[in-house]
Write a protein that holds these residues in place. Structure first.
Motif, PDB file in Angstrom:
ATOM      1  N   SER A   5       8.190  -7.253   8.966  1.00  0.00           N
ATOM      2  CA  SER A   5       8.727  -6.230   8.070  1.00  0.00           C
ATOM      3  C   SER A   5       8.837  -4.927   8.843  1.00  0.00           C
ATOM      4  O   SER A   5       8.183  -4.744   9.877  1.00  0.00           O
ATOM      5  CB  SER A   5       7.816  -6.025   6.848  1.00  0.00           C
ATOM      6  N   ARG A   6       9.629  -4.054   8.315  1.00  0.00           N
ATOM      7  CA  ARG A   6       9.792  -2.758   8.962  1.00  0.00           C
ATOM      8  C   ARG A   6       8.461  -1.977   8.931  1.00  0.00           C
ATOM      9  O   ARG A   6       8.099  -1.298   9.889  1.00  0.00           O
ATOM     10  CB  ARG A   6      10.898  -1.979   8.246  1.00  0.00           C
ATOM     11  N   HIS A  13      12.495  -7.414  11.787  1.00  0.00           N
ATOM     12  CA  HIS A  13      12.792  -5.978  11.681  1.00  0.00           C
ATOM     13  C   HIS A  13      12.329  -5.238  12.922  1.00  0.00           C
ATOM     14  O   HIS A  13      11.272  -5.547  13.470  1.00  0.00           O
ATOM     15  CB  HIS A  13      12.116  -5.404  10.442  1.00  0.00           C
ATOM     16  N   VAL A  14      13.120  -4.253  13.305  1.00  0.00           N
ATOM     17  CA  VAL A  14      12.843  -3.522  14.536  1.00  0.00           C
ATOM     18  C   VAL A  14      12.443  -2.078  14.198  1.00  0.00           C
ATOM     19  O   VAL A  14      13.068  -1.435  13.357  1.00  0.00           O
ATOM     20  CB  VAL A  14      14.085  -3.499  15.454  1.00  0.00           C
ATOM     21  N   ALA A  15      11.402  -1.600  14.848  1.00  0.00           N
ATOM     22  CA  ALA A  15      11.057  -0.175  14.817  1.00  0.00           C
ATOM     23  C   ALA A  15      10.897   0.294  16.258  1.00  0.00           C
ATOM     24  O   ALA A  15      10.759  -0.520  17.168  1.00  0.00           O
ATOM     25  CB  ALA A  15       9.778   0.072  14.026  1.00  0.00           C
ATOM     26  N   LEU A  16      10.916   1.581  16.428  1.00  0.00           N
ATOM     27  CA  LEU A  16      11.010   2.126  17.772  1.00  0.00           C
ATOM     28  C   LEU A  16       9.900   3.109  18.078  1.00  0.00           C
ATOM     29  O   LEU A  16       9.460   3.859  17.199  1.00  0.00           O
ATOM     30  CB  LEU A  16      12.372   2.819  17.931  1.00  0.00           C
ATOM     31  N   VAL A  17       9.485   3.098  19.319  1.00  0.00           N
ATOM     32  CA  VAL A  17       8.574   4.121  19.828  1.00  0.00           C
ATOM     33  C   VAL A  17       9.439   5.128  20.572  1.00  0.00           C
ATOM     34  O   VAL A  17      10.212   4.763  21.449  1.00  0.00           O
ATOM     35  CB  VAL A  17       7.538   3.505  20.786  1.00  0.00           C
ATOM     36  N   MET A  18       9.313   6.387  20.202  1.00  0.00           N
ATOM     37  CA  MET A  18      10.181   7.409  20.784  1.00  0.00           C
ATOM     38  C   MET A  18       9.399   8.293  21.749  1.00  0.00           C
ATOM     39  O   MET A  18       8.204   8.506  21.580  1.00  0.00           O
ATOM     40  CB  MET A  18      10.812   8.241  19.677  1.00  0.00           C
ATOM     41  N   MET A  49       9.887   5.371   8.556  1.00  0.00           N
ATOM     42  CA  MET A  49       9.714   6.075   7.296  1.00  0.00           C
ATOM     43  C   MET A  49       9.098   5.146   6.263  1.00  0.00           C
ATOM     44  O   MET A  49       9.509   5.143   5.120  1.00  0.00           O
ATOM     45  CB  MET A  49      11.064   6.576   6.793  1.00  0.00           C
ATOM     46  N   LYS A  50       8.204   4.293   6.702  1.00  0.00           N
ATOM     47  CA  LYS A  50       7.445   3.479   5.764  1.00  0.00           C
ATOM     48  C   LYS A  50       6.023   4.014   5.777  1.00  0.00           C
ATOM     49  O   LYS A  50       5.447   4.221   6.844  1.00  0.00           O
ATOM     50  CB  LYS A  50       7.435   2.005   6.186  1.00  0.00           C
ATOM     51  N   ALA A  51       5.478   4.221   4.584  1.00  0.00           N
ATOM     52  CA  ALA A  51       4.124   4.744   4.509  1.00  0.00           C
ATOM     53  C   ALA A  51       3.151   3.778   5.171  1.00  0.00           C
ATOM     54  O   ALA A  51       3.359   2.557   5.153  1.00  0.00           O
ATOM     55  CB  ALA A  51       3.743   4.956   3.048  1.00  0.00           C
ATOM     56  N   ALA A  52       2.096   4.318   5.743  1.00  0.00           N
ATOM     57  CA  ALA A  52       1.009   3.471   6.212  1.00  0.00           C
ATOM     58  C   ALA A  52       0.402   2.775   4.988  1.00  0.00           C
ATOM     59  O   ALA A  52       0.505   3.273   3.862  1.00  0.00           O
ATOM     60  CB  ALA A  52      -0.026   4.306   6.940  1.00  0.00           C
ATOM     61  N   ALA A  53      -0.215   1.649   5.233  1.00  0.00           N
ATOM     62  CA  ALA A  53      -0.752   0.871   4.118  1.00  0.00           C
ATOM     63  C   ALA A  53      -1.754   1.692   3.309  1.00  0.00           C
ATOM     64  O   ALA A  53      -2.519   2.483   3.861  1.00  0.00           O
ATOM     65  CB  ALA A  53      -1.429  -0.390   4.654  1.00  0.00           C
ATOM     66  N   PHE A  54      -1.732   1.516   1.995  1.00  0.00           N
ATOM     67  CA  PHE A  54      -2.680   2.205   1.116  1.00  0.00           C
ATOM     68  C   PHE A  54      -2.937   1.346  -0.097  1.00  0.00           C
ATOM     69  O   PHE A  54      -2.177   0.434  -0.398  1.00  0.00           O
ATOM     70  CB  PHE A  54      -2.135   3.580   0.693  1.00  0.00           C
ATOM     71  N   GLU A  55      -4.033   1.653  -0.779  1.00  0.00           N
ATOM     72  CA  GLU A  55      -4.341   0.981  -2.048  1.00  0.00           C
ATOM     73  C   GLU A  55      -3.917   1.902  -3.187  1.00  0.00           C
ATOM     74  O   GLU A  55      -3.790   3.110  -3.007  1.00  0.00           O
ATOM     75  CB  GLU A  55      -5.837   0.689  -2.150  1.00  0.00           C
ATOM     76  N   TYR A  56      -3.735   1.308  -4.343  1.00  0.00           N
ATOM     77  CA  TYR A  56      -3.178   2.071  -5.460  1.00  0.00           C
ATOM     78  C   TYR A  56      -3.942   1.771  -6.734  1.00  0.00           C
ATOM     79  O   TYR A  56      -4.253   0.612  -7.023  1.00  0.00           O
ATOM     80  CB  TYR A  56      -1.709   1.676  -5.625  1.00  0.00           C
ATOM     81  N   ALA A  57      -4.256   2.819  -7.473  1.00  0.00           N
ATOM     82  CA  ALA A  57      -4.892   2.630  -8.779  1.00  0.00           C
ATOM     83  C   ALA A  57      -4.258   3.576  -9.774  1.00  0.00           C
ATOM     84  O   ALA A  57      -3.931   4.713  -9.438  1.00  0.00           O
ATOM     85  CB  ALA A  57      -6.390   2.909  -8.678  1.00  0.00           C
ATOM     86  N   ARG A  58      -4.085   3.100 -10.982  1.00  0.00           N
ATOM     87  CA  ARG A  58      -3.478   3.931 -12.014  1.00  0.00           C
ATOM     88  C   ARG A  58      -4.529   4.239 -13.063  1.00  0.00           C
ATOM     89  O   ARG A  58      -5.070   3.339 -13.697  1.00  0.00           O
ATOM     90  CB  ARG A  58      -2.291   3.168 -12.623  1.00  0.00           C
ATOM     91  N   ALA A  59      -4.814   5.519 -13.211  1.00  0.00           N
ATOM     92  CA  ALA A  59      -5.851   5.919 -14.163  1.00  0.00           C
ATOM     93  C   ALA A  59      -5.236   6.140 -15.543  1.00  0.00           C
ATOM     94  O   ALA A  59      -4.072   6.521 -15.660  1.00  0.00           O
ATOM     95  CB  ALA A  59      -6.519   7.207 -13.687  1.00  0.00           C
TER      96      ALA A  59
END
Lengths: 298, 803
Positions: free
Chosen positions: B119-120, B43-48, A1-11
């Motif tokens: 990192s996770r 940190h550990v993450a899993l492939v399901m 539940m961690k977002a994929a990497a992204f860039e951020y800008a604040r307008a």
């Protein structure tokens, strides 16, 4: 539940936000309240490469009345719109609908424009926008355009907005007739859930309780929220007897193409569409009559 | 130990006092596993697995390994060779269970590959780069279908999908069915719901190669956890040190985490780095192996025209999912209260635990008792309906009377005490039952669907888990002891040391209250510390509503030893017999001569520093341990499967009023009263808090919560968008009415209450909904009773009525 990497800008201005959207291309997404986008990113269902934050754009946060329109900046918090005294008086359907949107905590963050741009077919604000035929102003570096809410939604979570466009304003028509009533009804499994089905209605009556005009629609029972202007048109000039309303609601439900999911079959959704369209019209009628009788003071 | 006193005789017990642990939680100062941060931690993450059943053809990990920040990629091939299978609760040696799948996957969501990264987020990035090639295999997600001879096998080597199947017959069942005037039979289905604590399962493990010791911080509520972790990792028991001073953010039975801990422990040893594995919500719901009972009851009852229930036949098919640990035993615990609070002389019980290609089952609040209570209470209402008898009258007729205790039920357990009729009466009075009936009938006349539900249910408590041996004859465990160490330091401060973590049960309040009661010291001044598993006395952890009884009893036992030591020191120094010592608030004087006295501080000083003033034979220092066996424990089952299990039986009577919108079918709970008797309450606020939570949890099981599966074997409700738990807005105002029937078996007359509310709420709500449906001539005996299911019943009944 961690977002994929992204860039951020604040307008800090609409122009800057539009420029960022154009420069960063198809992978850029606006973020305002983040009540839908942030969890989708956490589950990696949404993977923007750039987030353009418009929370600091003052020109997107306002509510004002101009002529026959209540205008709200796209970044206006849902809670602000719900509690605004002018909105409650002039477009009461908004406040009635917003009480069904999530919870107070999410409405404190969630925005009017965000709800429209997200385009969940069971969301409350898109339904009200369709029923009231709200006008949506859209900006990009290419300029400004306006479209009717009904032309914004094309399917579940999809709109006619181009990747570089942002919603700037939603203009809600004010009905100035003397005897106007509106109602929003919904069935969700729990309070604050997205609707299984929702319905909204607004009617205006003349001094003899005949219908001057009416509008109603159903959400959650088709790929987009659906308003029924032609059916509503047939009510004009009529006394809104229960049987007329029941027939109209039945016809509306029959015209829908509901989907099916874990929580409700298509059959159940169609049934609810009929029940709720009928209830919203009856309630709107009764409120208009009550106003006519002077029972409700604003 | 028995000395059942009324609450009024206590100084601290039963009083409304601020809880010990409340302030730190309210201030946000709890210390959870996610707060454990060790230098160099990975940190550990899993492939399901995306498939419910498939052969693993190939796993390609190169791209994941190549990602910067990725430290290791572990597959089942390595892990299963290097560790041993987790313990299986029944005798099924070919059902082997590891944290990672090897060769085949057996449910969608099963862990296949573990990624270790800095990192996770990086670990999740890498998990997306792992390519697993599968060959899908046939699967089965319906438990009855899984029993068929031609069903796909979840564990082929086991030869069948059945984990456990036995038919118990206690008493003359056939004769009773033959002789009774009436029979009914029906099916009741408990949906696959569970506990979904806010904190998912988490573990941090650190291996110290110098001391060869694995340190574990985990969000656990699991008996014999260190032992099972050590066995899985092929380590001696004393090479695993579990730290119990980790706050657990909710569990309600489900926080077992053996596979998580074996995996994190292995990786910590392998890589020589502290390892953190904290499930996210997606992993928790699909692959956390913590779904609850998923049970089909086929119920039969034989009864006479006056309402006397003479015999029951219960067949319970329970879907354990793809692997097992203690899950099948959740069919076993209800044996200790298999006839509920009723006098029923003959019972047949046929539990069947079956495997399917679904997420494995874990313990849930009540360990199978709430589903059983639901089936029993539906039976009571159905019998009443059959006879045209009032449901309350039927219950009153069959409830065990208060003068019949101890009451031994056919399956072997003796109920300790109770006053069921009074508690039911109190609940009915609190809701003003006649007025409620009038309210319901008025609503019905106005065209609404309105119903009243009643349930009268038991909460077995004390955790004498003799179902273990009943379900696995090779497991000859007959004790589930608990223990406490009490020590007084040089400055006279009191500390209680316990050997378990807590997931919200308030053990610090419990232990400090009990020690304070015995030593007559203010509980607010008493610290409760949590040992680690190498320094702890034995504990069986807070399961089975046991800690008020077991930890409370152990703390009292240890405190009494301290009190006796202090009195011995006083007698020796005041030159009198111990009988002449008057002990008051920790100070002492000689009875009849109050001028001869000593203070607490003086006594402590002697114990710690003045050996020359200690009575002969008394150990210096002031500390005492007490290990307590469960009251009534120790027995083995008879050949026909009768055994004394849980010692104590709390009782709850729920009365609930529901209205269902006749057009939309949406139910709404309007009124709720729960009469509750768990004997002497150590801390009423904690008991009430657990009961509120239990009722809310029961509302979820009755109306909202289900881990639903699609026909293609996928979990359809894997997030809180679809697995719906009741919020504050779905829980009506709850009224709890207390009653106290002390247990004669426990130190202060207390019984357990950790599962209170949950054990009777689904039953009462199901009865209320069915009362509302009754005018339509339809019933709904499947949980959860969602608006959609209700609408199907209502519209079908209306269609039938029209035709």
């Amino acid at each position: 539940m961690k977002a994929a990497a992204f860039e951020y800008a604040r307008a800090s201005s609409i122009e800057e936000a539009c420029a960022l959207l154009r420069e960063r291309g198809d992978g850029a997404r606006l973020i305002a309240g983040g009540q839908s986008l942030a969890p989708m990113m956490a589950m990696r269902l949404a993977r923007p490469t750039w987030l353009v934050d418009i929370n600091d754009v003052p020109d997107l946060q306002y509510i004002r009345v101009e002529g026959e329109r209540l205008r709200a900046g796209a970044c206006t918090r849902q809670r602000a719109l719900e509690r605004d005294a002018r909105a409650i008086r002039l477009v009461p359907l908004l406040s009635q609908a917003l009480q069904w949107v999530g919870h107070i905590q999410t409405r404190n963050r969630g925005t009017a424009g965000g709800s429209l741009a997200h385009a969940d077919p069971s969301a409350e604000l898109p339904l009200v926008a369709c029923v009231l035929d709200a006008e949506v102003s859209v900006r990009s570096t290419r300029g400004r355009r306006a479209l009717r809410a009904g032309d914004l939604f094309t399917g579940p979570m999809t709109t006619t907005l181009a990747a570089d466009e942002l919603i700037e304003e939603i203009a809600w028509p004010i009905w100035r007739e003397d005897h106007v009533g509106s109602a929003f009804t919904e069935v969700s499994i729990r309070h604050g859930d997205f609707a299984l089905v929702a319905a909204a209605a607004q009617v205006a009556l003349d001094g003899e309780a005949r219908c001057l005009r009416a509008s109603f629609g159903v959400g959650g029972a088709d790929a987009t929220p659906v308003a029924f202007p032609e059916l509503a048109q047939t009510l004009a000039g009529a006394r809104l007897e229960d049987s007329i309303i029941s027939t109209i609601a039945e016809r509306a439900a029959a015209a829908l193409d509901p989907g099916e999911d874990l929580h409700a079959s298509a059959h159940y959704r169609r049934h609810l569409a009929k029940v709720l369209a009928e209830r919203s019209l009856l309630e709107a009628r009764d409120r208009a009559i009550a106003r006519r009788a002077g029972q409700i003071r604003q | 130990m028995a000395s059942a006193a009324a609450p009024g005789e206590f100084r601290y017990i039963g009083k409304r006092r601020r809880t010990k642990e409340g302030p730190r939680f309210v201030q946000g100062r709890g210390r959870y596993v996610a707060d454990v941060a060790l230098p160099g931690m990975k940190h550990v993450a899993l492939v399901m697995s995306p498939h419910p059943s498939a052969r693993i053809i190939a796993i390609r990990t190169e791209a994941a390994r190549a990602l910067p920040g990725v430290r290791y990629v572990l597959t089942g091939e390595e892990f299963c060779a290097a560790t041993d299978s987790l313990q299986i609760g029944v005798d099924a040696p070919q059902v082997r269970r590891y944290a990672l799948a090897h060769e085949v996957v057996r449910y969608a969501g099963e862990w296949v590959v573990a990624i270790v990264a800095d990192s996770r987020a990086l670990a999740e990035d890498a998990a997306e780069l792992v390519e697993v090639e599968y060959e899908p295999l046939p699967f089965v997600v319906d438990p009855e279908r899984a029993l068929a001879a031609d069903a796909p096998l979840v564990h082929a080597a086991h030869g069948s999908n059945v984990l456990y199947h036995r038919r118990f017959v206690w008493g003359p069942v056939d004769e009773a069915f033959a002789g009774a005037a009436h029979h009914i039979a029906f099916r009741a289905v408990w949906g696959r719901s569970s506990t979904v604590p806010i904190e998912t399962f988490g573990v941090v493990a650190r291996w110290d190669p110098g001391t060869e010791l694995l340190d574990v911080w985990a969000s656990i509520q699991m008996p014999k956890f260190p032992d099972q972790v050590a066995r899985a990792l092929r380590l001696p028991g004393n090479a695993v040190r579990v730290h119990y001073d980790v706050d657990v953010g909710g569990s309600y039975g489900g926080k077992r985490g053996l596979k998580h801990t074996a995996l994190a422990g292995y990786l910590a040893m392998k890589l020589g780095a502290p390892m953190r594995l904290i499930e996210d919500r997606l992993e928790n719901m699909r692959g956390g192996d913590a779904h609850g009972p998923d049970r089909i009851f086929d119920m039969g009852a034989a009864f006479d025209s006056d309402g006397t229930i003479r015999a029951l036949r219960i067949r319970a098919v329970d879907d354990a999912g793809a692997y097992t640990g203690r899950a099948p035993l959740q069919l076993g615990k209800p044996i200790t209260a298999i006839c509920g609070p009723y006098r029923i002389a003959a019972i047949e019980y046929e539990p069947v635990s079956v495997m399917t290609h679904k997420t494995p089952q874990e313990a849930v609040r009540g360990f199978g008792q709430s589903p059983t209570n639901f089936a029993l209470e539906r039976m009571m209402d159905r019998v009443a309906a059959y006879l045209g008898m009032d449901r309350i009258a039927l219950r009153r007729h069959n409830l065990i009377r208060k003068d019949e205790f101890p009451y031994r039920i056919p399956s072997g357990s003796a109920y300790d005490s109770g006053d069921y009729h009074t508690v039911l009466d109190k609940a009915l009075a609190a809701i003003d039952y006649p007025a409620l009936v009038a309210e319901r009938d008025t609503a019905r006349r106005a065209g609404r669907l309105a119903g009243i539900g009643i349930s009268t249910c038991l909460e077995p408590s004390g955790g004498n888990a003799a179902f273990e041996i009943l379900f696995n004859p090779k497991n000859e465990t007959t004790t589930w002891m608990d223990s406490c160490l009490v020590r007084i330091d040089l400055a006279g401060a009191v500390t209680g040391v316990i050997g378990t973590s807590s997931s919200g049960q308030g053990h610090e309040t419990l232990v400090s209250t009990v020690i304070g009661e015995v030593l007559e010291r203010d509980p607010a001044s008493i610290r409760v510390a949590r040992a680690d598993s190498l320094s702890a006395l034995p504990s069986n952890s807070p399961v089975g509503s046991r800690m008020a009884i077991m930890l409370g009893g152990a703390a009292a036992g240890a405190a009494r030893k301290i009190r006796e030591a202090l009195i011995a020191i006083a007698a020796h120094n005041l030159d009198c017999s111990v009988e002449k010592i008057d002990y008051r608030d920790g100070d002492v004087s000689v009875i009849g001569d109050p001028s001869r006295k000593m203070t607490w501080d003086q006594l402590v000083e002697i114990a710690h520093r003045k050996y020359h003033r200690l009575p002969p034979g008394l150990e210096p220092g002031l500390q005492a341990k007490f290990v307590w066996e469960v009251p009534t424990g120790g027995g083995l089952p008879t050949p026909d499967g009768r055994v004394q299990m849980y010692p104590c039986y709390a009782f709850e009577a729920h009365v609930v009023y529901v209205e269902i919108d006749p057009d939309t079918a949406r139910p709404e709970l309007r009124r709720y009263v729960c009469g509750h008797d768990c004997g002497v309450m150590i801390n009423p606020d904690i008991v009430h808090g657990m009961t509120y939570g239990g009722i809310a949890h029961g509302i979820g099981a009755a109306l909202y919560e289900k881990f639903a599966y699609t026909p293609d074997g996928q979990l359809a409700s894997g997030t809180f968008m679809d697995y719906l738990i009741p919020s504050a807005l779905e829980v009506p105002a709850l009224t709890i009415v207390d009653h106290c029937t002390p247990s004669p078996l426990t130190t202060f007359g207390q019984k357990g209450s950790g599962e209170a509310g949950y054990l009777g709420a689904p039953a009462a709500i199901a009865n209320a909904v069915n009362d509302a449906l009754a005018p339509l001539g339809t019933t709904l005996d499947t949980l959860p009773m969602t608006p959609h299911e209700l609408w199907r019943k209502i519209s079908a009944a209306r269609a039938t009525a029209r035709s």
